[in-house]
Design a protein around this motif. Structure first.
Motif, mmCIF file in Angstrom:
data_model
loop_
_atom_site.group_PDB
_atom_site.id
_atom_site.type_symbol
_atom_site.label_atom_id
_atom_site.label_comp_id
_atom_site.label_asym_id
_atom_site.label_seq_id
_atom_site.Cartn_x
_atom_site.Cartn_y
_atom_site.Cartn_z
ATOM 1 N N LYS A 184 41.899 41.341 25.269
ATOM 2 C CA LYS A 184 43.746 41.729 25.825
ATOM 3 C C LYS A 184 44.168 42.647 26.951
ATOM 4 C CE LYS A 184 48.030 41.919 23.428
ATOM 5 N NZ LYS A 184 49.325 42.323 22.679
ATOM 6 N N LEU A 185 42.967 44.052 26.790
ATOM 7 C CA LEU A 185 43.039 45.176 27.455
ATOM 8 C C LEU A 185 42.441 44.494 28.924
ATOM 9 C CD1 LEU A 185 41.595 48.082 25.440
ATOM 10 C CD2 LEU A 185 44.231 48.179 26.487
ATOM 11 N N SER A 186 42.289 43.374 29.053
ATOM 12 C CA SER A 186 41.052 43.072 30.097
ATOM 13 C C SER A 186 40.097 43.086 30.297
ATOM 14 C CB SER A 186 41.874 43.332 32.022
ATOM 15 O OG SER A 186 43.541 42.934 31.536
ATOM 16 N N MET A 187 39.192 43.850 29.888
ATOM 17 C CA MET A 187 37.896 43.959 29.423
ATOM 18 C C MET A 187 36.846 43.222 29.620
ATOM 19 S SD MET A 187 37.511 47.692 27.168
ATOM 20 C CE MET A 187 36.609 48.653 28.201
ATOM 21 N N ARG A 188 35.612 42.644 29.815
ATOM 22 C CA ARG A 188 34.890 41.546 29.431
ATOM 23 C C ARG A 188 33.544 41.600 29.064
ATOM 24 N NH1 ARG A 188 38.906 39.400 29.517
ATOM 25 N NH2 ARG A 188 40.443 38.528 31.115
ATOM 26 N N LEU A 189 33.900 40.702 27.999
ATOM 27 C CA LEU A 189 31.860 40.724 27.368
ATOM 28 C C LEU A 189 31.050 40.889 27.963
ATOM 29 C CD1 LEU A 189 30.496 41.199 25.264
ATOM 30 C CD2 LEU A 189 30.580 38.536 25.324
ATOM 31 N N GLU A 190 29.801 41.992 28.749
ATOM 32 C CA GLU A 190 29.246 41.775 29.555
ATOM 33 C C GLU A 190 27.606 41.705 29.103
ATOM 34 O OE1 GLU A 190 30.949 45.712 32.370
ATOM 35 O OE2 GLU A 190 29.587 46.111 31.185
ATOM 36 N N GLY A 191 27.164 41.784 27.434
ATOM 37 C CA GLY A 191 26.657 42.003 26.933
ATOM 38 C C GLY A 191 26.203 42.833 25.985
ATOM 39 N N TYR A 192 24.682 43.004 25.301
ATOM 40 C CA TYR A 192 24.485 43.607 24.223
ATOM 41 C C TYR A 192 24.042 44.987 24.706
ATOM 42 C CZ TYR A 192 26.862 39.643 22.565
ATOM 43 O OH TYR A 192 27.575 37.765 22.082
ATOM 44 N N VAL A 193 24.086 45.893 23.715
ATOM 45 C CA VAL A 193 22.916 46.994 23.262
ATOM 46 C C VAL A 193 22.442 47.472 22.390
ATOM 47 C CG1 VAL A 193 25.612 48.853 23.613
ATOM 48 C CG2 VAL A 193 23.691 49.967 24.339
ATOM 49 N N THR A 194 21.988 48.443 21.943
ATOM 50 C CA THR A 194 21.789 49.361 20.449
ATOM 51 C C THR A 194 21.452 50.634 21.349
ATOM 52 O OG1 THR A 194 20.073 47.432 20.068
ATOM 53 C CG2 THR A 194 20.129 49.243 19.011
ATOM 54 N N LEU A 195 22.478 51.236 20.701
ATOM 55 C CA LEU A 195 22.338 52.797 20.974
ATOM 56 C C LEU A 195 21.063 53.545 20.246
ATOM 57 C CD1 LEU A 195 26.082 53.416 20.036
ATOM 58 C CD2 LEU A 195 25.260 53.593 22.080
ATOM 59 N N PRO A 196 21.226 54.993 20.932
ATOM 60 C CA PRO A 196 19.966 55.617 20.333
ATOM 61 C C PRO A 196 19.747 55.987 18.903
ATOM 62 C CG PRO A 196 21.372 56.446 22.979
ATOM 63 C CD PRO A 196 21.516 55.659 21.912
ATOM 64 N N ASN A 197 18.579 55.758 18.404
ATOM 65 C CA ASN A 197 18.677 56.071 17.062
ATOM 66 C C ASN A 197 19.539 55.229 15.997
ATOM 67 O OD1 ASN A 197 17.232 59.075 17.320
ATOM 68 N ND2 ASN A 197 18.990 59.414 17.990
ATOM 69 N N ASP A 198 19.733 54.153 16.368
ATOM 70 C CA ASP A 198 20.625 53.106 15.821
ATOM 71 C C ASP A 198 19.662 51.921 16.088
ATOM 72 O OD1 ASP A 198 22.005 51.784 14.013
ATOM 73 O OD2 ASP A 198 24.109 51.950 15.786
ATOM 74 N N SER A 199 19.601 50.797 14.969
ATOM 75 C CA SER A 199 19.330 49.339 15.254
ATOM 76 C C SER A 199 20.058 48.383 15.809
ATOM 77 C CB SER A 199 18.247 48.826 13.349
ATOM 78 O OG SER A 199 19.384 49.376 12.659
ATOM 79 N N GLU A 200 21.489 48.420 15.264
ATOM 80 C CA GLU A 200 22.632 47.768 15.411
ATOM 81 C C GLU A 200 22.631 47.535 17.142
ATOM 82 O OE1 GLU A 200 26.057 46.010 13.041
ATOM 83 O OE2 GLU A 200 25.820 47.639 13.105
ATOM 84 N N GLU A 201 22.850 46.195 16.972
ATOM 85 C CA GLU A 201 23.314 45.893 18.531
ATOM 86 C C GLU A 201 24.304 45.219 18.446
ATOM 87 O OE1 GLU A 201 20.681 42.712 21.298
ATOM 88 O OE2 GLU A 201 21.962 41.511 19.885
ATOM 89 N N LEU A 202 25.507 45.726 19.243
ATOM 90 C CA LEU A 202 26.446 46.214 19.691
ATOM 91 C C LEU A 202 27.104 45.081 20.830
ATOM 92 C CD1 LEU A 202 26.806 50.173 19.248
ATOM 93 C CD2 LEU A 202 27.036 47.593 16.968
ATOM 94 N N LYS A 203 28.265 44.751 21.164
ATOM 95 C CA LYS A 203 28.801 43.996 21.752
ATOM 96 C C LYS A 203 29.262 45.180 22.916
ATOM 97 C CE LYS A 203 31.352 39.855 20.607
ATOM 98 N NZ LYS A 203 32.548 39.705 19.638
ATOM 99 N N LYS A 204 29.585 44.731 24.079
ATOM 100 C CA LYS A 204 29.768 45.762 25.362
ATOM 101 C C LYS A 204 30.029 45.191 26.178
ATOM 102 C CE LYS A 204 27.526 48.212 29.027
ATOM 103 N NZ LYS A 204 26.750 48.285 30.120
ATOM 104 N N TYR A 205 31.533 45.902 26.104
ATOM 105 C CA TYR A 205 32.916 45.186 27.358
ATOM 106 C C TYR A 205 32.559 46.368 28.789
ATOM 107 C CZ TYR A 205 34.736 42.459 23.709
ATOM 108 O OH TYR A 205 34.427 40.688 22.161
#
Length: 170
Positions: free
Chosen positions: A143-164
């Motif tokens: 709704k903020l006009s952000m678009r899904l660009e892919g996925y990312v995993t932050l340092p020291n984490d194992s969960e893959e997150l959606k990246k807008y």
């Protein structure tokens, strides 16, 4: 310090006097499910979180997570702001609200004010991350006009997150 004002809300720096609210918000089921347990159980934990989280980022970056309060009654209802995270090239917009204030347009209103504030700071691009199963956040980001660009995993984490992402227009 007040950062932004909307029709219904004031966004301001988080203060040590907000510790009780921080304990409540960071132990909300939605926070625990989608953001994670930060181990904030006591007022002392909350004050440490405020000092080492938002307040440290204000000093380091000039921005951070801001407390969102309703103008009517000065009631704190959530956090919304800008975060510079390790492992992410761009500044991240983040938000979390008490469950009783969700689905009332407050997050969108606060996020729009935060986008305008980012422009005032000269930030040219914002990103947002969310868990794959957090549909309400994904809907708000779109709704903020952000678009899904892919996925990312932050340092020291194992969960893959959606990246807008969103390029800000001036």
């Amino acid at each position: 310090m007040k950062v932004a004002e909307t029709q219904r809300l004031i966004l301001r720096w988080v203060e040590l006097t907000d510790a009780a609210f921080i304990v409540t918000l960071l132990n909300e089921p939605g926070w625990l499910q989608y953001i994670g347990d930060k181990g904030i159980q006591t007022m002392e934990d909350a004050r440490d979180y405020i000092i080492n989280g938002p307040r440290a980022m204000y000093e380091r970056e000039g921005f951070g997570l801001f407390l969102v309060e309703r103008k009517e009654g000065g009631i704190p209802i959530g956090l919304c702001g800008l975060i510079k995270r390790a492992g992410l090239e761009d500044v991240d917009i983040g938000f979390a609200f008490l469950s009783e204030y969700q689905s009332q347009g407050y997050a969108f209103e606060a996020a729009c004010a935060t986008l305008e504030y980012a422009k005032e700071l000269g930030i040219k691009r914002l990103i947002a991350i969310t868990t794959k199963d957090n549909e309400p956040s994904s809907t708000l980001l779109e709704k903020l006009s952000m678009r899904l660009e892919g996925y990312v995993t932050l340092p020291n984490d194992s969960e893959e997150l959606k990246k807008y992402g969103l390029n800000l227009r001036f």
